[in-house]
Design an enzyme around this catalytic site. Structure first.
Site, PDB file in Angstrom:
ATOM      1  N   LYS A 193       0.861  -1.187   0.000  1.00 58.70           N
ATOM      2  CA  LYS A 193       0.000   0.000   0.000  1.00 58.70           C
ATOM      3  C   LYS A 193       0.893   1.231   0.000  1.00 58.70           C
ATOM      4  CE  LYS A 193      -3.585   2.358   2.636  1.00 58.70           C
ATOM      5  NZ  LYS A 193      -4.594   2.245   3.682  1.00 58.70           N
ATOM      6  N   LYS A 246      -2.262  -1.403  -3.842  1.00 59.94           N
ATOM      7  CA  LYS A 246      -3.144  -0.247  -3.715  1.00 59.94           C
ATOM      8  C   LYS A 246      -2.327   1.030  -3.721  1.00 59.94           C
ATOM      9  CE  LYS A 246      -6.145   1.949  -0.451  1.00 59.94           C
ATOM     10  NZ  LYS A 246      -6.558   2.053   0.902  1.00 59.94           N
TER      11      LYS A 246
END
Ligand code: PBG
Length: 322
Positions: A193, A246
């Site tokens: 992330k 992400k």
């Protein structure tokens, strides 16, 4: 002899016959923002088409989505009760556990319920971990995250999804779940992330922006691809059942790299800023939304995603774009 790749593009049917990428609706995950006030619905100005919803409305909406084939939900709870220890996040009767129970009661096994596990929405300062003297404390945060995941598992979540980026949280959550008998609760880690400006609209939607500083001491630097692989492989070793990249659109290379090095399924999160950019451009008539959404979703699956979490899912199904 001339080599002519164009031959296979001659007719629509032939193009369909040789298309390399195809996905199923079962691979899409629809995110939801859950609020107190059972029947409340609030529009989110930066994310047209997405709303915050009370539990009763959520249950209804998910029922309609199921008819469109959208069988996966990812829940974010927006609590009013913020403190310095994230107490509302670990409450067995908190917003997310109540939402999970209500969804399960109404929709049973037709639905896969995933829950976001992070403290940014329940901590006063809006960071994803316990803050002391200006520092985010890694190991002090792990038991709270584990208790949060356990509360979700006890309520009946199928998949818990830690998004905080503390080191070691996958192992901590897994051992807590196992010790409590939740051997079948799967763990989808937001394993790679990035600290991203593409989360902007989400932070408005979830009221989870950090009050000071940024998330760069725990979320990743967007310039790093080798570290991206390292982060995901570590989470696989710690017992993650599903890994994730992400955001997705600026990181298709990272999706491919991880996909080639792991044997567990890989999710891609088509985040809020990616969604809002498409919405804004489409509202201005600058792009054809249907074609752009198809191209974006296909690109993520082509890059190697097995699951795509996307705000576009519902509308794309309603309008027959996918
Ligand atoms: C919570 C969390 C965030 C998102 C998912 N979980 C925000 C953040 O880390 O700042 C972003 C999702 C989106 O932008 O759609 N940590």
């Amino acid at each position: 002899m001339k080599i002519r790749p164009r031959r296979l593009r001659t007719t629509a049917l032939l193009r369909e016959a040789v298309a390399e990428t195809q996905f199923r609706v079962a691979q899409l995950v629809q995110p939801h923002f859950v609020i107190e006030g059972n029947n409340d619905v609030q529009a989110i100005s930066s994310m047209p088409g997405i709303e915050r919803m009370g539990i009763a409305r959520l249950v209804e909406r998910v029922g309609r989505d199921l008819e469109l084939g959208l069988t996966n939900v990812l829940l974010f709870g927006l609590t009013q009760h913020k403190d310095l220890r994230g107490a509302s996040a670990t409450d067995a009767n908190g917003l997310v556990p109540r939402a999970v129970r209500a969804l399960r009661e109404r929709h049973g096994e037709r639905l896969t319920i995933m829950t976001d596990v992070c403290l940014c929405g329940s901590l006063e300062h809006g960071h994803c971990g316990v803050l002391k003297d200006g520092k985010i404390l890694n190991d002090e945060t792990l038991p709270i995250l584990s208790a949060m995941a356990l509360a979700h598992a006890r309520a009946g979540a199928d998949v818990v999804a830690p998004s905080d980026m503390m080191d070691g949280r996958v192992a901590a959550i897994r051992s807590t779940l196992d010790a409590s008998g939740h051997l079948d609760t799967a763990l989808m880690s937001y394993s790679t992330k990035f600290a991203s400006a593409f989360y902007g609209p989400f932070r408005e939607a979830a009221d989870s922006a950090p009050k000071s500083g940024d998330r760069k001491s725990y979320q990743m630097d967007h310039r790093n691809a080798r570290e991206a692989l390292r982060e995901s492989l570590l989470d696989e070793q710690e017992g993650a059942d599903i890994l994730m990249v992400k955001p997705a659109l600026s990181y298709l290379d990272v999706i491919r790299t991880i996909k080639d090095r792991t044997l567990v399924p890989l999710a891609a999160y088509n985040v809020s800023g990616e969604y809002s950019m498409v919405k804004a451009a489409a509202a201005n008539g600058w792009v054809d939304e249907k074609l752009v959404v198809r191209e974006i979703l296909n690109s993520m699956f082509r890059a190697g995603a097995d699951l795509v979490i996307s705000y576009h899912g519902r509308e794309a199904r309603e309008k027959g774009w996918i």
